[in-house]
Design an enzyme around this catalytic site. Structure first.
Site, short mmCIF file in Angstrom:
data_model
loop_
_atom_site.label_atom_id
_atom_site.label_comp_id
_atom_site.label_asym_id
_atom_site.label_seq_id
_atom_site.Cartn_x
_atom_site.Cartn_y
_atom_site.Cartn_z
N GLY A 1 0.92 -1.21 0.01
CA GLY A 1 0.14 0.05 -0.02
C GLY A 1 1.00 1.28 -0.01
N VAL B 1 18.17 8.36 -3.34
CA VAL B 1 18.81 8.64 -4.58
C VAL B 1 19.86 9.70 -4.19
CG1 VAL B 1 18.61 10.02 -6.73
CG2 VAL B 1 17.09 8.20 -5.98
N ARG C 1 0.80 -4.92 -5.78
CA ARG C 1 0.58 -5.98 -4.95
C ARG C 1 0.91 -7.09 -6.06
NH1 ARG C 1 -3.14 -3.38 -1.36
NH2 ARG C 1 -1.74 -3.07 0.32
N ASP D 1 5.33 -4.96 6.08
CA ASP D 1 5.82 -6.21 6.57
C ASP D 1 5.92 -7.25 5.67
OD1 ASP D 1 3.34 -6.25 7.14
OD2 ASP D 1 3.35 -7.64 8.89
N GLY D 2 4.60 -7.08 4.48
CA GLY D 2 4.43 -8.12 3.63
C GLY D 2 5.78 -8.22 2.58
N THR E 1 4.25 2.70 5.91
CA THR E 1 2.72 2.20 5.87
C THR E 1 1.86 3.04 6.66
OG1 THR E 1 1.08 0.37 6.49
CG2 THR E 1 3.24 0.07 7.26
N ASP F 1 -0.41 2.07 8.64
CA ASP F 1 -0.93 1.33 9.78
C ASP F 1 0.16 1.42 10.75
OD1 ASP F 1 -3.05 0.75 8.05
OD2 ASP F 1 -2.68 -1.25 7.57
N ASP G 1 2.14 -0.72 11.38
CA ASP G 1 2.13 -2.27 12.14
C ASP G 1 3.21 -2.97 11.93
OD1 ASP G 1 1.75 -2.44 9.25
OD2 ASP G 1 -0.01 -3.79 9.68
N GLY H 1 -6.63 0.34 8.98
CA GLY H 1 -5.73 -0.55 9.86
C GLY H 1 -6.29 -1.93 9.77
N ARG H 2 -5.78 -2.57 8.59
CA ARG H 2 -6.43 -3.87 8.15
C ARG H 2 -6.40 -4.97 9.48
NH1 ARG H 2 -3.63 -5.95 3.04
NH2 ARG H 2 -1.78 -4.68 3.84
N GLU I 1 -10.70 -0.35 11.29
CA GLU I 1 -11.35 -1.30 10.00
C GLU I 1 -10.94 -2.85 10.53
OE1 GLU I 1 -8.31 -0.84 6.85
OE2 GLU I 1 -9.67 -2.40 5.76
N ARG J 1 -24.90 8.14 13.10
CA ARG J 1 -24.46 8.29 11.72
C ARG J 1 -22.98 7.42 11.57
NH1 ARG J 1 -28.52 9.47 11.04
NH2 ARG J 1 -29.57 11.17 10.00
P1 ADP Z 1 2.89 -4.28 2.91
O1 ADP Z 1 4.17 -4.35 2.24
O2 ADP Z 1 2.41 -3.07 2.70
O3 ADP Z 1 2.53 -5.05 4.19
P2 ADP Z 1 1.40 -6.60 1.21
O4 ADP Z 1 1.32 -7.45 2.36
O5 ADP Z 1 0.41 -6.28 0.07
O6 ADP Z 1 2.00 -5.12 1.57
O7 ADP Z 1 2.88 -7.24 0.66
C1 ADP Z 1 3.42 -6.47 -0.82
C2 ADP Z 1 4.05 -7.62 -1.51
O8 ADP Z 1 5.03 -8.20 -0.93
C3 ADP Z 1 3.09 -8.77 -2.06
O9 ADP Z 1 2.06 -8.03 -3.28
C4 ADP Z 1 3.97 -9.81 -2.31
O10 ADP Z 1 4.34 -9.43 -3.72
C5 ADP Z 1 4.82 -9.61 -1.38
N1 ADP Z 1 4.78 -10.36 -0.21
C6 ADP Z 1 3.77 -10.30 0.54
N2 ADP Z 1 3.77 -11.20 1.49
C7 ADP Z 1 4.62 -12.05 1.39
C8 ADP Z 1 5.15 -13.39 1.79
N3 ADP Z 1 4.66 -13.79 2.90
N4 ADP Z 1 6.09 -14.10 1.20
C9 ADP Z 1 6.76 -13.50 0.12
N5 ADP Z 1 6.32 -12.37 -0.57
C10 ADP Z 1 5.14 -11.62 0.05
O1 F6P Z 2 -2.05 -1.46 4.49
C1 F6P Z 2 -2.51 -0.09 4.46
C2 F6P Z 2 -3.85 -0.36 4.38
O2 F6P Z 2 -4.47 0.93 4.15
C3 F6P Z 2 -4.75 -1.16 5.32
O3 F6P Z 2 -5.04 -0.20 6.18
C4 F6P Z 2 -5.92 -1.28 4.42
O4 F6P Z 2 -6.71 -2.48 4.84
C5 F6P Z 2 -5.42 -1.66 3.17
O5 F6P Z 2 -4.25 -0.74 3.06
C6 F6P Z 2 -6.32 -1.38 1.83
O6 F6P Z 2 -5.34 -1.67 0.83
P1 F6P Z 2 -5.92 -1.77 -0.87
O7 F6P Z 2 -7.02 -0.76 -0.79
O8 F6P Z 2 -4.57 -1.29 -1.52
O9 F6P Z 2 -6.07 -3.04 -1.06
#
Ligand code: ADP
Ligand code: F6P
Length: 319
Positions: free
Chosen positions: A10, A23, A71, A102-103, A125, A127, A129, A170-171, A222, A243
């Site tokens: 994100g 850079v 993603r 972290d992903g 991020t 979040d 997190d 905040g997923r 969220e 509301r």
């Molecule tokens: P964020 O980095 O914000 O947590 P994502 O969880 O969507 O976002 O991860 C970003 C990208 O990192 C994913 O689209 C994928 O390509 C890669 N990724 C996420 N989780 C994993 C995982 N467990 N193992 C390997 N690659 C991952």
């Molecule tokens: O990881 C940040 C975040 O904003 C989360 O809080 C939310 O759930 C998610 O991204 C939504 O991501 P997208 O709309 O890109 O799928």
């Protein structure tokens, strides 16, 4: 050394500031820098662009990321990783800065194992997190954006004597909701880390009602799940008119605050220094006033603690 920089997951306000700082810190030290567009998706498909001191001009104050983000499920497959390694070799990239959550760092660990190159992560991020850092790029901006929205919503809440349930992003975690709730004077904060009963919450709202409090703001993360159910429950169990507002993606955009930009500069400089030292599998982070490095393993697998004292303080002040 020729390094790549990429933004994945994100988007977060301050990612552009981080690219610019990578850079501008790296090139004067003799490094070549290329940008990998669209995160891991662009790596697999060889979307590589040269970056120089001028190509990152005029982006410091902009939200989003000019390298784009994506993603990429394919990156999680052995074929995706294999192709990524080939692209790194074809482009002679021997160091990489990954700006994301972290992903993204989980993916970076797989890539570093398969390629052997140095990869350093910069946490970005809204979040907040990611374990191992007090704060992430974009978090402060999102807090302020949500706060601005809540201040506006409060005008209607006060004028019409209503409750507003405001859902913030905040997923999985409640860091954003907690800070926004405390700073925004929320009457109730609902976050996944602290179990709550709807019944107990409504008792609290009835106490507010009896004390003459005509309106209040409930900030819900969220990640608590069904916010609409919360709204229905309050409508049925109190006399308040309710509301619901979901702030959504306005929290991800906008010009980064000074704090988000400063964090981007500090993190980027540290990331480049780590690459020059040949460090591997590290994320840069903030601990108190110090910029530190932490293992990807920790950043990806530890659960970041939430400061429950802030929650207690928000409750104490919401009388
Ligand atoms: P964020 O980095 O914000 O947590 P994502 O969880 O969507 O976002 O991860 C970003 C990208 O990192 C994913 O689209 C994928 O390509 C890669 N990724 C996420 N989780 C994993 C995982 N467990 N193992 C390997 N690659 C991952
Ligand atoms: O990881 C940040 C975040 O904003 C989360 O809080 C939310 O759930 C998610 O991204 C939504 O991501 P997208 O709309 O890109 O799928």
């Amino acid at each position: 050394m020729r390094i790549g920089v990429t933004t994945t997951g994100g988007d977060a306000p301050g990612m552009n500031a981080a690219i610019r700082a990578v850079v501008r810190y790296a090139i004067p030290q003799g490094l070549e820098v290329v940008g990998i567009e669209r995160g891991y998706a662009g790596l697999i498909t060889n979307q590589i662009i040269p970056l120089n001191l001028r190509s990152v001009g005029g982006i410091l104050h902009l939200g989003g990321t000019f390298l784009k983000s994506a993603r990429c499920p394919e990156f999680k497959t052995p074929e995706g990783i294999k192709r990524s390694v080939e692209v790194l070799i074809e482009n002679k990239i021997d160091g990489l800065v990954v700006i994301g959550g972290d992903g993204s760092f989980r993916g970076a660990m797989d890539l570093s194992k398969a390629s052997g190159i140095s990869i350093i992560g910069i946490p970005a991020t809204i979040d907040n997190d990611v374990a191992g850092t007090d704060s992430t790029i974009g978090f402060d901006t999102a807090v302020n954006t949500a706060l601005d929205a809540i201040d506006k919503i409060r005008d209607t809440a006060l004028s019409h004597e209503r409750i507003f349930v405001v859902e913030v992003m905040g997923r999985n975690r409640g860091f954003l909701a907690l800070e926004v709730g405390l700073a925004g004077g929320a009457g109730v904060i609902l976050i996944p880390e602290i179990k709550f009963k709807l019944d107990t919450m409504c008792k609290r709202l009835r106490v507010y009602e009896e004390s003459g409090k005509a309106s209040t703001i409930i900030v819900a993360a969220e990640g608590i799940g069904d916010t609409a159910a919360v709204v229905n429950y309050i409508e049925k169990n109190t006399k308040y008119e309710v509301r619901f507002t979901k702030l959504g993606h306005i929290q991800r955009g906008g010009s980064p605050t000074a704090r988000s930009r400063l964090l981007a500069d500090l993190f980027a400089a540290k990331a480049v220094e780590l690459l020059l030292q040949g460090a591997k599998d590290k994320m840069v982070g903030l601990k108190g006033n110090s910029v530190i490095s932490v293992d990807f393993n920790y950043a990806c697998n530890a659960k970041k603690p939430l400061d429950k004292r802030l929650y207690k303080l928000a409750e104490d002040l919401a009388v």
